[in-house]
Design an enzyme around this catalytic site. Sequence first.
Site, mmCIF file in Angstrom:
data_model
loop_
_atom_site.group_PDB
_atom_site.id
_atom_site.type_symbol
_atom_site.label_atom_id
_atom_site.label_comp_id
_atom_site.label_asym_id
_atom_site.label_seq_id
_atom_site.Cartn_x
_atom_site.Cartn_y
_atom_site.Cartn_z
ATOM 1 N N HIS A 52 34.998 41.652 40.249
ATOM 2 C CA HIS A 52 36.178 41.642 39.373
ATOM 3 C C HIS A 52 37.466 41.749 40.195
ATOM 4 O O HIS A 52 37.951 42.851 40.471
ATOM 5 C CB HIS A 52 36.063 42.806 38.382
ATOM 6 C CG HIS A 52 37.047 42.765 37.256
ATOM 7 N ND1 HIS A 52 36.763 43.269 36.004
ATOM 8 C CD2 HIS A 52 38.332 42.308 37.176
ATOM 9 C CE1 HIS A 52 37.816 43.114 35.208
ATOM 10 N NE2 HIS A 52 38.783 42.543 35.903
ATOM 11 N N HIS A 54 41.468 39.938 40.722
ATOM 12 C CA HIS A 54 42.495 38.984 40.281
ATOM 13 C C HIS A 54 43.218 38.470 41.524
ATOM 14 O O HIS A 54 43.859 39.250 42.234
ATOM 15 C CB HIS A 54 43.482 39.663 39.323
ATOM 16 C CG HIS A 54 42.838 40.123 38.044
ATOM 17 N ND1 HIS A 54 42.687 39.298 36.950
ATOM 18 C CD2 HIS A 54 42.274 41.304 37.697
ATOM 19 C CE1 HIS A 54 42.078 39.969 35.975
ATOM 20 N NE2 HIS A 54 41.811 41.191 36.413
ATOM 21 N N LEU A 55 43.097 37.163 41.774
ATOM 22 C CA LEU A 55 43.727 36.591 42.971
ATOM 23 C C LEU A 55 45.040 35.865 42.654
ATOM 24 O O LEU A 55 45.758 35.468 43.565
ATOM 25 C CB LEU A 55 42.748 35.647 43.691
ATOM 26 C CG LEU A 55 41.541 36.337 44.338
ATOM 27 C CD1 LEU A 55 40.595 35.306 44.958
ATOM 28 C CD2 LEU A 55 41.974 37.343 45.398
ATOM 29 N N ARG A 56 45.317 35.640 41.371
ATOM 30 C CA ARG A 56 46.623 35.137 40.883
ATOM 31 C C ARG A 56 46.964 33.695 41.224
ATOM 32 O O ARG A 56 47.973 33.185 40.770
ATOM 33 C CB ARG A 56 47.772 36.033 41.367
ATOM 34 C CG ARG A 56 47.646 37.492 40.987
ATOM 35 C CD ARG A 56 47.725 37.702 39.487
ATOM 36 N NE ARG A 56 47.774 39.129 39.152
ATOM 37 C CZ ARG A 56 47.085 39.673 38.153
ATOM 38 N NH1 ARG A 56 46.323 38.935 37.381
ATOM 39 N NH2 ARG A 56 47.170 40.958 37.904
ATOM 40 N N ASN A 86 42.172 34.571 34.642
ATOM 41 C CA ASN A 86 43.484 34.622 33.972
ATOM 42 C C ASN A 86 44.628 34.224 34.910
ATOM 43 O O ASN A 86 45.589 34.955 35.111
ATOM 44 C CB ASN A 86 43.743 36.000 33.336
ATOM 45 C CG ASN A 86 43.820 37.141 34.337
ATOM 46 O OD1 ASN A 86 43.340 37.026 35.465
ATOM 47 N ND2 ASN A 86 44.430 38.240 33.933
ATOM 48 N N ASP A 146 38.753 37.996 30.768
ATOM 49 C CA ASP A 146 39.319 39.292 31.165
ATOM 50 C C ASP A 146 40.847 39.313 31.138
ATOM 51 O O ASP A 146 41.507 38.371 31.560
ATOM 52 C CB ASP A 146 38.845 39.696 32.556
ATOM 53 C CG ASP A 146 39.440 41.036 32.948
ATOM 54 O OD1 ASP A 146 39.143 42.018 32.262
ATOM 55 O OD2 ASP A 146 40.238 41.072 33.902
ATOM 56 N N HIS A 173 35.807 41.904 28.485
ATOM 57 C CA HIS A 173 36.882 42.908 28.523
ATOM 58 C C HIS A 173 36.883 43.517 27.127
ATOM 59 O O HIS A 173 37.381 42.912 26.183
ATOM 60 C CB HIS A 173 38.203 42.202 28.859
ATOM 61 C CG HIS A 173 39.429 43.035 28.675
ATOM 62 N ND1 HIS A 173 40.292 43.341 29.697
ATOM 63 C CD2 HIS A 173 39.963 43.609 27.564
ATOM 64 C CE1 HIS A 173 41.293 44.069 29.230
ATOM 65 N NE2 HIS A 173 41.125 44.247 27.935
ATOM 66 N N ASP A 299 38.712 45.518 39.873
ATOM 67 C CA ASP A 299 39.784 45.067 38.968
ATOM 68 C C ASP A 299 41.115 45.024 39.730
ATOM 69 O O ASP A 299 42.178 45.364 39.183
ATOM 70 C CB ASP A 299 39.897 45.925 37.711
ATOM 71 C CG ASP A 299 40.716 45.255 36.605
ATOM 72 O OD1 ASP A 299 41.130 44.084 36.772
ATOM 73 O OD2 ASP A 299 40.949 45.901 35.577
HETATM 74 O O1 DOR Z 1 45.044 46.307 34.072
HETATM 75 C C1 DOR Z 1 44.641 45.169 33.948
HETATM 76 N N1 DOR Z 1 45.200 44.149 34.618
HETATM 77 N N2 DOR Z 1 43.641 44.922 33.099
HETATM 78 C C2 DOR Z 1 43.250 43.677 32.791
HETATM 79 O O2 DOR Z 1 42.354 43.526 32.024
HETATM 80 C C3 DOR Z 1 43.960 42.521 33.351
HETATM 81 C C4 DOR Z 1 44.596 42.864 34.620
HETATM 82 C C5 DOR Z 1 45.591 41.829 35.108
HETATM 83 O O3 DOR Z 1 45.286 40.640 35.087
HETATM 84 O O4 DOR Z 1 46.674 42.232 35.547
HETATM 85 ZN ZN ZN Z 2 40.002 43.546 32.021
#
Ligand code: DOR
Ligand code: ZN
Length: 421
Positions: A52, A54-56, A86, A146, A173, A299
Site C-alpha cells: 500500500h 501512494h506514488l502520485r 488514486n 483506496d 478502503h 499507506d
Molecule cells: O490518509 C490517507 N491518504 N488515506 C487514504 O486513504 C488516501 C491517502 C492519500 O491518497 O493521500
Molecule cells: Zn485508504
Amino acid sequence: MTAYVLKGVSVLGASPVDLVVRDGVISSDKSGVSEVVDADGLVALPGLVDLHTHLREPGREDAETVETGSRAAALGGYTAVFAMANTSPVADTAGVVEQVWRLGREAGLVDVQPIGAVTVGLAGKQMAELGAMASSAAGVRIFSDDGHCVADPRLMRRALEYVKAFDGIIAQHAEEPRLTEGAQMHEGEVSTRLGLTGWPAVAEEAIIARDVLLAEHVGSRLHVCHVSTAGSVEVLRQAKARGVRVTAEVTPHHLLLTDELAASYDPVFKVNPPLRTASDVAALREALIEGVIDIVATDHAPHAVQDKECEWAYARPGMVGLETALSVVLSVLGERWDLIAERMSRAPARIAGLAGHGTDLAPGSPANLTLVDPSAHRVVDPGELASRSRNTPYAGTTLPGRIVATFLRGEPTVLDGKAVK
Ligand code: DOR
Ligand code: ZN
C-alpha cells in the site's frame, strides 16, 4: 555482475555467517568475490514488500514520483511496492497501469507493481476494465479504490465475482461514506473536546462486516486496507475463524500514534482512517502478533507543502511512511525478526502472489534483501527524507534501527545507508 560477501551477517537474528550475493541470487560460493560488506552486528531480512504505497505519478509529481518514491522505499529496506490507483489520471485502464509499471522498471530501485482501480475514476459507479489491466504488461492482480470506499454493495459483489476468475483481490478502503461526512478525526472524547466532527469506528467496522460476508458468499479474496479499530479486529477474527478468504493490513502509524495528537491541530497528524485511541492501538498490536492482521503496509501518502501546512480542516489526509516503517515496527514489536520478516515481507509477497520476494535467504534464492543495524538510533529529520514530501509525523522523534543496505536481485540499491542512484 559484482559479487558481494556480507561478512558476519545475522540472518533473522541467528549466529553470524558470511552470505554471498552473486548473479542475482544468494550463494555459498566465496570464490572471486570482489566486494566485502562489513555486516558485523547487522541483521539480514528478506527485502520488505509494501502492499500500500501512494506514488502520485502521474499527476502529482510535485508530491512524489515513481522514482522518488522508489528511492524512499529502497532506503526503507523495501524491494517491492504496490502503487495505489488514486493518481491523476486514475489507474483505471491498461494504459495508466502500464505507464506506472514502466516508470518503476526505469527507476530500477524497487519492483513497482501497480494496483488498478475498481471503479472508473474511483467514482464508485461503474466497474473499471479489470480484465484489461490484469492481462496488460503490468499483470495487475490487486484492485482498489483506496482513498475512497467501494460503498455500493452490488458493485463490490460484482468486482469480487469478476476477479475470482484469475484469483485476484479486491483491497477495500473500509469507510461507510454516509457515516463519515465532514469527519476530521476519530469520533470520541478527544473530538468532542476539540469540537471536530468525528469519524466513528463503526463506519469502518460496518463495511468490513459487509465485505467479509460478500467475499464469503462469492468465494473471492478480500483484502482490508489500514485496519484501525479494535472492533474491526473482532470482525476479522470471526471471519477468519469461519474460513473466509480475507487478509488485512495495519499501518505503522496506527500501531504507534493516537488521536490525542490531534489536540495540537498540526495537520501532519491528519490521516484517513484517523488515528484512534490507545485501546485500539493495543488491539491492533495484539492482532498483528497473533496473525488476525496479516501484514504491515505503510499507506505512504506524500502531500505537497501547501496541501498539508494549512488549517486542519483543509489539509489532505496522509503521512509519508516508507523511510520510517521498519523503525516504527521495531519500536512496537522489538527485535522479533522472524515475525517482522513474516509481516513485512513474506506474507505481503504471498498475498500478492509476487514471485522472487519474501523468500528465505538461502542459497539459490533471489538476492532481494535488506541489512538493518538494530543498535543504531536516529532522530527523524524531514529534510533528510528521499521522498519528495515532508509530511512525517515522526519529525524530531528518535526511532530505533537503521537500514544500512538493500539489494534488489543482487544489485545494491542502498549502501552505507545511502541510495546508490
Ligand atoms: O490518509 C490517507 N491518504 N488515506 C487514504 O486513504 C488516501 C491517502 C492519500 O491518497 O493521500
Ligand atoms: Zn485508504
